[in-house]
Design an enzyme around this catalytic site. Structure first.
Site, short mmCIF file in Angstrom:
data_model
loop_
_atom_site.label_atom_id
_atom_site.label_comp_id
_atom_site.label_asym_id
_atom_site.label_seq_id
_atom_site.Cartn_x
_atom_site.Cartn_y
_atom_site.Cartn_z
CG ASP A 30 -11.04 -5.15 -23.46
OD1 ASP A 30 -11.82 -5.54 -22.55
OD2 ASP A 30 -10.80 -3.94 -23.67
CG ASN A 211 -28.07 -5.43 -9.65
OD1 ASN A 211 -27.96 -6.52 -9.07
ND2 ASN A 211 -27.17 -4.98 -10.49
CG PHE A 252 -27.84 -8.22 -0.21
CD1 PHE A 252 -27.42 -9.48 -0.59
CD2 PHE A 252 -27.27 -7.12 -0.84
CE1 PHE A 252 -26.47 -9.66 -1.58
CE2 PHE A 252 -26.31 -7.29 -1.82
CZ PHE A 252 -25.91 -8.57 -2.19
N GLY A 256 -24.55 -0.84 7.07
CA GLY A 256 -23.20 -0.34 6.79
C GLY A 256 -23.23 1.08 6.28
CB CYS A 263 -23.60 -3.56 -10.22
SG CYS A 263 -22.51 -4.43 -11.35
CE LYS A 266 -23.06 -0.45 -14.50
NZ LYS A 266 -24.16 -1.20 -15.10
N1 LIG Z 1 -18.65 -6.02 -12.30
C1 LIG Z 1 -19.66 -6.75 -11.86
O1 LIG Z 1 -19.66 -7.24 -10.74
C2 LIG Z 1 -20.86 -7.00 -12.75
C3 LIG Z 1 -21.79 -7.99 -12.38
C4 LIG Z 1 -22.88 -8.23 -13.21
C5 LIG Z 1 -23.04 -7.48 -14.36
N2 LIG Z 1 -22.13 -6.52 -14.70
C6 LIG Z 1 -22.32 -5.79 -15.95
O2 LIG Z 1 -21.42 -6.32 -16.91
C7 LIG Z 1 -20.99 -5.28 -17.78
C8 LIG Z 1 -19.47 -5.21 -17.77
O3 LIG Z 1 -19.05 -4.84 -16.47
P1 LIG Z 1 -17.54 -4.95 -15.99
O4 LIG Z 1 -17.52 -4.65 -14.54
O5 LIG Z 1 -16.98 -6.22 -16.49
O6 LIG Z 1 -16.91 -3.74 -16.82
P2 LIG Z 1 -15.35 -3.42 -17.07
O7 LIG Z 1 -15.29 -1.96 -17.23
O8 LIG Z 1 -14.53 -4.11 -16.05
O9 LIG Z 1 -15.04 -4.12 -18.47
C9 LIG Z 1 -15.54 -3.70 -19.69
C10 LIG Z 1 -14.48 -4.00 -20.75
O10 LIG Z 1 -15.05 -3.77 -22.05
C11 LIG Z 1 -14.04 -3.24 -22.89
N3 LIG Z 1 -14.69 -2.61 -24.05
C12 LIG Z 1 -15.44 -1.49 -24.10
N4 LIG Z 1 -15.88 -1.29 -25.36
C13 LIG Z 1 -15.42 -2.30 -26.10
C14 LIG Z 1 -15.56 -2.65 -27.47
N5 LIG Z 1 -16.31 -1.93 -28.31
N6 LIG Z 1 -14.94 -3.76 -27.90
C15 LIG Z 1 -14.19 -4.51 -27.07
N7 LIG Z 1 -14.04 -4.24 -25.75
C16 LIG Z 1 -14.65 -3.15 -25.29
C17 LIG Z 1 -13.29 -2.29 -21.98
O11 LIG Z 1 -12.00 -2.01 -22.48
C18 LIG Z 1 -13.26 -3.09 -20.66
O12 LIG Z 1 -12.10 -3.88 -20.57
C19 LIG Z 1 -21.68 -4.02 -17.31
O13 LIG Z 1 -22.85 -3.83 -18.05
C20 LIG Z 1 -22.00 -4.32 -15.87
O14 LIG Z 1 -23.12 -3.59 -15.41
C21 LIG Z 1 -21.04 -6.29 -13.92
#
Ligand SMILES: NC(=O)c1ccc[n+]([C@@H]2O[C@H](COP(=O)([O-])OP(=O)(O)OC[C@H]3O[C@@H](n4cnc5c(N)ncnc54)[C@H](O)[C@@H]3O)[C@@H](O)[C@H]2O)c1
Length: 447
Positions: A30, A211, A252, A256, A263, A266
């Site tokens: 990260d 989604n 679902f 509510g 997610c 966006k």
């Molecule tokens: N959160 C969920 O429940 C969920 C579920 C399914 C899919 N997603 C998808 O997964 C993806 C990530 O979501 P998230 O909630 O984990 O996001 P998040 O913001 O929690 O984590 C993203 C991480 O990526 C790091 N990052 C950004 N640019 C970087 C780079 N160039 N190199 C290294 N690290 C980098 C950031 O510092 C951050 O820690 C998104 O596309 C989201 O839509 C999320």
């Protein structure tokens, strides 16, 4: 397999820890130095049930590590996952792909030998093509296969979702990736989780279709709930009545305050943008977004009208801030719009959330945070349940009755049965629990 996981947020960290638990060797990378430093001290930067133990076990076993450096782990990896954020782009609502593309450039600089690069982030259809183009442009000699493997886990149940998924979708354009991805997911595949191979574009769009459908399903039942209130019907019973139909399914269908989180909002918006750009608008989803956007402030109006239309100077106790229970994630949580609307009306907002108060402090102003439901209920004019944390499911209403200024419960998650609360001398307002008499058709009324 040797795996490099780029991005150690909600998805990257859970996926990385679970892959390590399957027996793979995983390095989570990260850019956020503080996050990696915390992980290296054994601290988990997010709240996700069970994640601390899973990470600790796999670090101890030598299968999981954390770093800010790309070069070594990416060069060593058989598979590199991209799990960085794809938030809404400011201004137009398209997915912001700058983090994905930056990661692709960095990976290209370090890969060695044949490497499968997998986009796990939720990305619009066609992004895999661009990731591949960027990587080939950065280092023309790289031998890569770019794969789409969207993640379907839910925060709060992320580990069990990852380990027991309904399906795993993998989009490939290069046959060499099939074998590698089958190996990555072998433990799940052996456990009978369906592994669906599709084209890359199909896989990318599958995630958005999933989604958007779920967002639409929630919005559907929310509208039925509003109608219930007008005609004297109960949405909980309707949910059950339709959910038992196998073609519909009961999940679902909980009415509510509107969907939120990192997610659905966006992703629904990004799908609308992609569809418009391709001259194939998805009107159902456009409408879903519009309905959901207005719903959150409407929930505040529900509270205001329960207080006879005026909340100026009144104390409102808000239970739950995160977009759902068992997470500390406040991104696009309905509580934000609800609280802002209450504050716009002049209310003094007090709030309590088991995990979300730290994130909330950075996003919302003028809230007084408490240490328990009873702490914030002291002298309150209304108790509003916004997030259905388990600890709010068995409140001591007798105690609340003695400490609150006014006995009013607004239950935006239908946690309680109205009679259960009213029995303790409270006025109760839920969602879609019509109490007004059935509207009698005019002809019958005249007889
Ligand atoms: N959160 C969920 O429940 C969920 C579920 C399914 C899919 N997603 C998808 O997964 C993806 C990530 O979501 P998230 O909630 O984990 O996001 P998040 O913001 O929690 O984590 C993203 C991480 O990526 C790091 N990052 C950004 N640019 C970087 C780079 N160039 N190199 C290294 N690290 C980098 C950031 O510092 C951050 O820690 C998104 O596309 C989201 O839509 C999320």
């Amino acid at each position: 397999m040797k795996i490099a996981m780029i991005g150690s947020g909600y998805v990257g960290l859970v996926s990385g820890a679970c892959f390590a638990d399957f027996g793979h060797t995983v390095v989570c990378i990260d850019k956020a130095e503080a996050k990696i430093a915390a992980l290296n001290r054994g601290e988990i930067p997010i709240f996700e049930p069970g994640l601390d133990a899973l990470v600790a076990e796999n670090v101890k076993a030598g299968r999981l590590s954390f770093t800010t450096e790309f070069a070594g782990p990416v060069a060593d990896a058989d598979v590199v996952f991209i799990a960085v954020g794809t938030p809404s782009r400011r201004g137009d609502g398209h997915a912001d792909l700058s983090y994905v593309y930056a990661a692709a450039r960095e990976i290209a600089q370090s890969v060695k030998g044949f490497t499968v690069v997998v986009t796990k982030s939720t990305v619009p259809v066609g992004t895999g093509d661009e990731v591949e183009r960027i990587m080939r442009e950065t280092r023309p000699e790289t031998d890569i296969a770019v794969v789409s493997n969207p993640e379907f886990l839910r925060e709060g149940a992320a580990i069990s979702d990852f380990k027991r998924p309904d399906r795993i979708v993998v989009g490939i354009e290069d046959e060499r990736a099939r074998e590698v991805m089958t190996e990555v997911y072998r433990p799940l595949y052996l456990n009978q989780s369906p592994l669906l191979f599709t084209s890359r574009r199909t896989s990318e769009l599958t995630k958005y279709a999933a989604n958007a459908f779920l967002a639409m399903k929630i919005t559907f039942i929310n509208e039925i709930a509003d109608l219930c209130e007008k005609v004297g019907a109960d949405v909980q019973e309707i949910s059950r009545g339709i959910g038992l139909d196998g073609r519909i399914g009961g999940k679902f269908l909980h009415a509510g305050p509107g969907y939120g989180g990192s997610c659905f909002p966006k992703d629904a918006l990004a799908l609308v943008k992609t569809a418009q750009d391709n001259d194939s608008p998805v009107r159902l989803i456009e409408t879903t977004i519009a309905i959901n956007d207005t719903r959150k402030r409407a929930m505040a109006r529900k509270v205001i009208s329960a207080l006879n239309g005026d909340v100026r100077g009144k104390k409102i106790a808000v239970l739950g801030l995160t977009f759902k229970p068992e997470t500390d994630d406040m991104r696009d949580a309905p509580s934000i719009s609800i609280i802002q609307a209450l504050q716009d009306g002049g209310a003094k907002v007090f709030a309590y959330d088991p995990e979300g108060m730290e994130a909330s402090r950075a996003m919302l102003d003028n809230i007084t945070y408490g240490t328990s439901p009873y702490d914030i209920a002291e002298g309150a004019d209304a108790l509003v349940i916004v997030t259905e944390w388990n600890q709010f499911r068995a409140l001591d209403f007798q105690r609340l009755r003695t400490i609150m200024g006014r006995p009013l419960v607004v239950d935006l998650r239908n946690v309680y049965k109205p009679d259960e609360v009213k029995r303790h001398g409270f006025a109760y307002v839920g969602i879609g629990r019509g109490t007004s008499p059935m509207v009698v058709p005019v002809a019958e009324a005249a007889e």
